[in-house]
Scaffold this motif. Structure first.
Motif, PDB file in Angstrom:
ATOM      1  N   MET A 171       0.585  -0.823  -0.050  1.00  0.00           N
ATOM      2  CA  MET A 171       0.165   0.138  -0.077  1.00  0.00           C
ATOM      3  C   MET A 171       0.274   0.943  -0.007  1.00  0.00           C
ATOM      4  SD  MET A 171      -2.952  -0.639   2.869  1.00  0.00           S
ATOM      5  CE  MET A 171      -4.508   0.391   2.728  1.00  0.00           C
ATOM      6  N   PRO A 172       0.674   2.560  -0.426  1.00  0.00           N
ATOM      7  CA  PRO A 172       1.137   3.600  -0.762  1.00  0.00           C
ATOM      8  C   PRO A 172       1.676   3.881   0.879  1.00  0.00           C
ATOM      9  CG  PRO A 172      -1.440   3.859  -1.130  1.00  0.00           C
ATOM     10  CD  PRO A 172      -1.559   2.115  -1.762  1.00  0.00           C
ATOM     11  N   HIS A 173       2.561   4.975   0.248  1.00  0.00           N
ATOM     12  CA  HIS A 173       2.282   5.739   2.308  1.00  0.00           C
ATOM     13  C   HIS A 173       1.101   6.488   2.754  1.00  0.00           C
ATOM     14  CE1 HIS A 173       6.712   4.070   2.764  1.00  0.00           C
ATOM     15  NE2 HIS A 173       6.485   4.960   0.968  1.00  0.00           N
ATOM     16  N   PRO A 174       0.873   7.133   3.890  1.00  0.00           N
ATOM     17  CA  PRO A 174       0.348   7.832   4.133  1.00  0.00           C
ATOM     18  C   PRO A 174       0.128   8.864   3.803  1.00  0.00           C
ATOM     19  CG  PRO A 174       0.246   6.441   6.012  1.00  0.00           C
ATOM     20  CD  PRO A 174       1.327   5.676   4.821  1.00  0.00           C
ATOM     21  N   GLY A 175      -1.343   9.416   3.688  1.00  0.00           N
ATOM     22  CA  GLY A 175      -0.563  11.289   3.063  1.00  0.00           C
ATOM     23  C   GLY A 175      -0.434  11.369   0.978  1.00  0.00           C
TER      24      GLY A 175
ATOM     25  N   PRO B  67       9.937   2.707   0.953  1.00  0.00           N
ATOM     26  CA  PRO B  67       9.942   1.664   0.726  1.00  0.00           C
ATOM     27  C   PRO B  67       8.171   1.121   1.199  1.00  0.00           C
ATOM     28  CG  PRO B  67      11.776   0.590   1.619  1.00  0.00           C
ATOM     29  CD  PRO B  67      11.917   2.348   1.823  1.00  0.00           C
ATOM     30  N   VAL B  68       7.315   0.504   0.632  1.00  0.00           N
ATOM     31  CA  VAL B  68       6.131  -0.001   0.232  1.00  0.00           C
ATOM     32  C   VAL B  68       5.873  -1.428   1.002  1.00  0.00           C
ATOM     33  CG1 VAL B  68       5.441   1.879  -0.800  1.00  0.00           C
ATOM     34  CG2 VAL B  68       5.226  -0.665  -1.734  1.00  0.00           C
ATOM     35  N   THR B  69       4.842  -1.478   1.787  1.00  0.00           N
ATOM     36  CA  THR B  69       4.885  -2.806   1.904  1.00  0.00           C
ATOM     37  C   THR B  69       3.489  -4.029   1.282  1.00  0.00           C
ATOM     38  OG1 THR B  69       5.321  -3.014   4.105  1.00  0.00           O
ATOM     39  CG2 THR B  69       4.071  -4.360   4.125  1.00  0.00           C
ATOM     40  N   VAL B  70       3.380  -4.286   0.520  1.00  0.00           N
ATOM     41  CA  VAL B  70       2.824  -5.754  -0.287  1.00  0.00           C
ATOM     42  C   VAL B  70       1.944  -6.244   0.152  1.00  0.00           C
ATOM     43  CG1 VAL B  70       2.024  -5.452  -2.610  1.00  0.00           C
ATOM     44  CG2 VAL B  70       3.954  -3.623  -2.267  1.00  0.00           C
ATOM     45  N   ALA B  71       0.713  -7.014  -0.001  1.00  0.00           N
ATOM     46  CA  ALA B  71      -0.005  -7.887   0.563  1.00  0.00           C
ATOM     47  C   ALA B  71      -0.143  -8.617  -0.708  1.00  0.00           C
ATOM     48  CB  ALA B  71      -1.533  -7.425   0.749  1.00  0.00           C
ATOM     49  N   LEU B  72       0.205 -10.358  -0.277  1.00  0.00           N
ATOM     50  CA  LEU B  72       0.635 -11.274  -1.815  1.00  0.00           C
ATOM     51  C   LEU B  72      -0.864 -12.000  -1.886  1.00  0.00           C
ATOM     52  CD1 LEU B  72       4.037 -12.788  -1.034  1.00  0.00           C
ATOM     53  CD2 LEU B  72       3.578 -11.179  -2.439  1.00  0.00           C
ATOM     54  N   GLU B  73      -1.950 -11.288  -2.242  1.00  0.00           N
ATOM     55  CA  GLU B  73      -3.130 -12.221  -3.067  1.00  0.00           C
ATOM     56  C   GLU B  73      -3.226 -13.455  -2.409  1.00  0.00           C
ATOM     57  OE1 GLU B  73      -6.447 -12.007  -5.911  1.00  0.00           O
ATOM     58  OE2 GLU B  73      -6.273 -10.581  -5.464  1.00  0.00           O
ATOM     59  N   HIS B  74      -4.582 -14.012  -1.700  1.00  0.00           N
ATOM     60  CA  HIS B  74      -4.468 -15.486  -1.227  1.00  0.00           C
ATOM     61  C   HIS B  74      -5.049 -15.961  -3.029  1.00  0.00           C
ATOM     62  CE1 HIS B  74      -6.282 -19.024  -0.632  1.00  0.00           C
ATOM     63  NE2 HIS B  74      -5.160 -19.123   0.535  1.00  0.00           N
ATOM     64  N   PRO B  75      -4.482 -16.869  -3.633  1.00  0.00           N
ATOM     65  CA  PRO B  75      -4.187 -17.798  -4.910  1.00  0.00           C
ATOM     66  C   PRO B  75      -6.754 -18.101  -4.957  1.00  0.00           C
ATOM     67  CG  PRO B  75      -3.100 -18.769  -4.035  1.00  0.00           C
ATOM     68  CD  PRO B  75      -3.637 -17.490  -2.850  1.00  0.00           C
ATOM     69  N   TYR B  76      -7.053 -18.445  -3.377  1.00  0.00           N
ATOM     70  CA  TYR B  76      -8.042 -18.400  -3.794  1.00  0.00           C
ATOM     71  C   TYR B  76      -9.251 -17.878  -3.489  1.00  0.00           C
ATOM     72  CZ  TYR B  76      -6.447 -23.296  -5.808  1.00  0.00           C
ATOM     73  OH  TYR B  76      -5.841 -24.061  -6.662  1.00  0.00           O
ATOM     74  N   ASN B  77      -9.251 -16.584  -2.346  1.00  0.00           N
ATOM     75  CA  ASN B  77      -9.414 -15.537  -1.387  1.00  0.00           C
ATOM     76  C   ASN B  77      -9.340 -14.194  -2.131  1.00  0.00           C
ATOM     77  OD1 ASN B  77     -11.445 -13.840  -0.380  1.00  0.00           O
ATOM     78  ND2 ASN B  77     -11.472 -15.972   1.208  1.00  0.00           N
ATOM     79  N   PRO B  78      -9.528 -13.612  -3.020  1.00  0.00           N
ATOM     80  CA  PRO B  78      -9.080 -12.302  -3.047  1.00  0.00           C
ATOM     81  C   PRO B  78      -8.922 -11.380  -1.697  1.00  0.00           C
ATOM     82  CG  PRO B  78     -10.777 -12.224  -3.998  1.00  0.00           C
ATOM     83  CD  PRO B  78     -10.835 -13.626  -3.969  1.00  0.00           C
TER      84      PRO B  78
ATOM     85  N   GLU C 221       7.861  -6.313   1.112  1.00  0.00           N
ATOM     86  CA  GLU C 221       8.644  -5.161   1.518  1.00  0.00           C
ATOM     87  C   GLU C 221       9.166  -4.913   0.447  1.00  0.00           C
ATOM     88  OE1 GLU C 221      10.510  -1.932   4.803  1.00  0.00           O
ATOM     89  OE2 GLU C 221      12.057  -3.355   3.944  1.00  0.00           O
ATOM     90  N   LEU C 222       8.493  -3.631  -0.614  1.00  0.00           N
ATOM     91  CA  LEU C 222       9.122  -3.522  -2.000  1.00  0.00           C
ATOM     92  C   LEU C 222       9.520  -2.676  -1.735  1.00  0.00           C
ATOM     93  CD1 LEU C 222       8.987  -3.945  -5.029  1.00  0.00           C
ATOM     94  CD2 LEU C 222       7.156  -2.789  -5.108  1.00  0.00           C
ATOM     95  N   ASP C 223      11.090  -2.131  -2.562  1.00  0.00           N
ATOM     96  CA  ASP C 223      11.854  -1.542  -2.718  1.00  0.00           C
ATOM     97  C   ASP C 223      12.885  -0.586  -3.802  1.00  0.00           C
ATOM     98  OD1 ASP C 223      14.070   0.474  -1.476  1.00  0.00           O
ATOM     99  OD2 ASP C 223      15.025  -0.828  -0.429  1.00  0.00           O
ATOM    100  N   ASN C 224      12.910  -0.322  -4.253  1.00  0.00           N
ATOM    101  CA  ASN C 224      12.984   0.330  -5.926  1.00  0.00           C
ATOM    102  C   ASN C 224      13.145  -0.994  -6.673  1.00  0.00           C
ATOM    103  OD1 ASN C 224      13.875   3.615  -5.697  1.00  0.00           O
ATOM    104  ND2 ASN C 224      14.764   2.218  -3.899  1.00  0.00           N
ATOM    105  N   ALA C 225      12.042  -1.314  -6.925  1.00  0.00           N
ATOM    106  CA  ALA C 225      12.288  -2.537  -7.675  1.00  0.00           C
ATOM    107  C   ALA C 225      10.903  -2.606  -8.105  1.00  0.00           C
ATOM    108  CB  ALA C 225      12.298  -3.796  -6.852  1.00  0.00           C
TER     109      ALA C 225
ATOM    110  N   GLY D  46      10.586 -11.647   0.623  1.00  0.00           N
ATOM    111  CA  GLY D  46       8.920 -11.787   1.721  1.00  0.00           C
ATOM    112  C   GLY D  46       8.814 -12.588   2.836  1.00  0.00           C
ATOM    113  N   ARG D  47       7.252 -12.285   3.391  1.00  0.00           N
ATOM    114  CA  ARG D  47       7.294 -13.000   4.667  1.00  0.00           C
ATOM    115  C   ARG D  47       5.853 -13.831   4.312  1.00  0.00           C
ATOM    116  NH1 ARG D  47       3.499 -11.232   8.564  1.00  0.00           N
ATOM    117  NH2 ARG D  47       3.039 -12.443  10.944  1.00  0.00           N
ATOM    118  N   LEU D  48       5.528 -15.254   4.772  1.00  0.00           N
ATOM    119  CA  LEU D  48       4.866 -15.587   4.432  1.00  0.00           C
ATOM    120  C   LEU D  48       3.815 -16.266   6.145  1.00  0.00           C
ATOM    121  CD1 LEU D  48       5.596 -18.395   1.619  1.00  0.00           C
ATOM    122  CD2 LEU D  48       4.665 -16.512   1.497  1.00  0.00           C
ATOM    123  N   PHE D  49       2.777 -16.271   5.766  1.00  0.00           N
ATOM    124  CA  PHE D  49       1.852 -16.266   6.983  1.00  0.00           C
ATOM    125  C   PHE D  49       1.637 -17.486   7.005  1.00  0.00           C
ATOM    126  CE2 PHE D  49      -0.180 -12.323   5.837  1.00  0.00           C
ATOM    127  CZ  PHE D  49       0.417 -11.678   5.921  1.00  0.00           C
ATOM    128  N   THR D  50       1.605 -18.210   8.267  1.00  0.00           N
ATOM    129  CA  THR D  50       1.334 -19.790   9.031  1.00  0.00           C
ATOM    130  C   THR D  50       0.670 -19.929   8.854  1.00  0.00           C
ATOM    131  OG1 THR D  50       2.081 -19.730  10.808  1.00  0.00           O
ATOM    132  CG2 THR D  50       3.913 -19.932   9.972  1.00  0.00           C
TER     133      THR D  50
END
Length: 290
Positions: A1-5, A179-190, A198-202, A286-290
């Motif tokens: 998500m973009p930064h607040p503001g 950098p911005v933190t991006v959620a990785l969408e669940h392939p079966y539940n958007p 964390e996406l940093d100049n890429a 990335g960080r995967l949820f358990t």
């Protein structure tokens, strides 16, 4: 998500939703240039428009001159066509149309899956010059949206914007000191995420077989050697320096084992199989949820 503001400029283009986030509002002139860039890309590459540059080749063989950015697209497609033994091809459009994903959105197969023609038999593509020996249905969807993300990033940089996030419905390019933190969408539940990154100049791009489905087992990721939808992988994510490369590799991971791609491209990756298991590269941060 973009930064607040931050401010977000939202619009639709090439059949998808776009959001461009920057620290301040974009001037009207910059917004107009961004919209023109999207419109020009659509007019060049869309197989859903009868007036696009490439659509003419679906009606008759011939030679067309494409914009300069076509050279980079051709280079990536050529490499991945070779590495995938023909499974990833810009000629997949005829197979998609046969399965119902055509310009009229019939969404009803007109026959069983059929492989497209081989690139070397019907197409000569050198930089911006493209020649077809017979009518062909080009589809650059495996990499085109990613390239357009890059082109919009170029517009922003040329207009003095050094901090931005270009988001084309999940295909992203980040630049700047935050950098911005991006959620990785669940392939079966958007509505759910399987992790964050964390996406940093890429660039981060994703491909999922559930994004465009229109029947039992019918989706937009096809094997170019058979014309059949691929069922072993359901979602991929890739991080690379450019969205063009990240987008193309996100699709290629449905067809090619990662080591073959890592031998020629600098990127990190995450895949989710149809069994629900996940695999990722050593460099994937990335960080995967358990």
């Amino acid at each position: 998500m973009p930064h607040p503001g931050w401010s977000t400029f939202s619009f639709e283009g090439i059949g998808t939703q776009w959001e461009i986030s920057t620290p301040g509002d974009l001037a009207p002139g910059i917004q107009e240039e961004l919209l023109e860039t999207v419109a020009e890309y659509d007019h060049t590459w869309s197989r859903f428009r009868s007036d696009s540059l490439v659509s003419g080749l679906s009606r008759a063989p011939g030679v067309i001159s494409l914009p300069g950015h076509a050279a980079a697209l051709q280079e990536v497609y050529s490499a991945l066509y070779r590495i995938s033994d023909g499974a990833l091809t810009p000629l997949i459009g005829s197979s998609l149309e046969r399965l119902g994903y055509d310009s009229s959105y019939a969404l009803a197969p007109s026959g069983s899956p059929l492989a497209p023609p081989r690139w070397e038999d019907v197409l000569h593509w050198s930089g911006p010059e493209l020649a077809a020996r017979e009518p062909v249905v080009l589809d650059v969807g495996a990499a085109g949206k990613g390239q357009l993300v890059d082109l919009l990033g170029d517009v922003l940089r040329e207009q003095g914007q050094s901090d931005f996030l270009v988001d084309g419905s999940g295909d992203m390019l980040h630049a700047g000191d935050h950098p911005v933190t991006v959620a990785l969408e669940h392939p079966y539940n958007p509505r759910q995420a399987i992790g964050t990154l964390e996406l940093d100049n890429a660039a981060l791009c994703a491909s999922a077989s559930n994004r465009r489905t229109w029947g039992d087992g019918l989706h937009h990721v096809l094997d170019g050697t058979t014309g059949k939808p691929i069922g072993t992988t359901v979602a991929t994510w890739t991080v690379a320096a450019s969205a063009l490369v990240a987008d193309a590799l996100a699709t290629a991971l449905f067809m090619v084992e990662p080591p073959r791609l890592e031998g020629e491209f600098d990127f990190s990756w995450l895949t989710v199989s149809s069994s629900g298991s996940a695999a990722f590269s050593n460099r994937f941060e990335g960080r995967l949820f358990t």
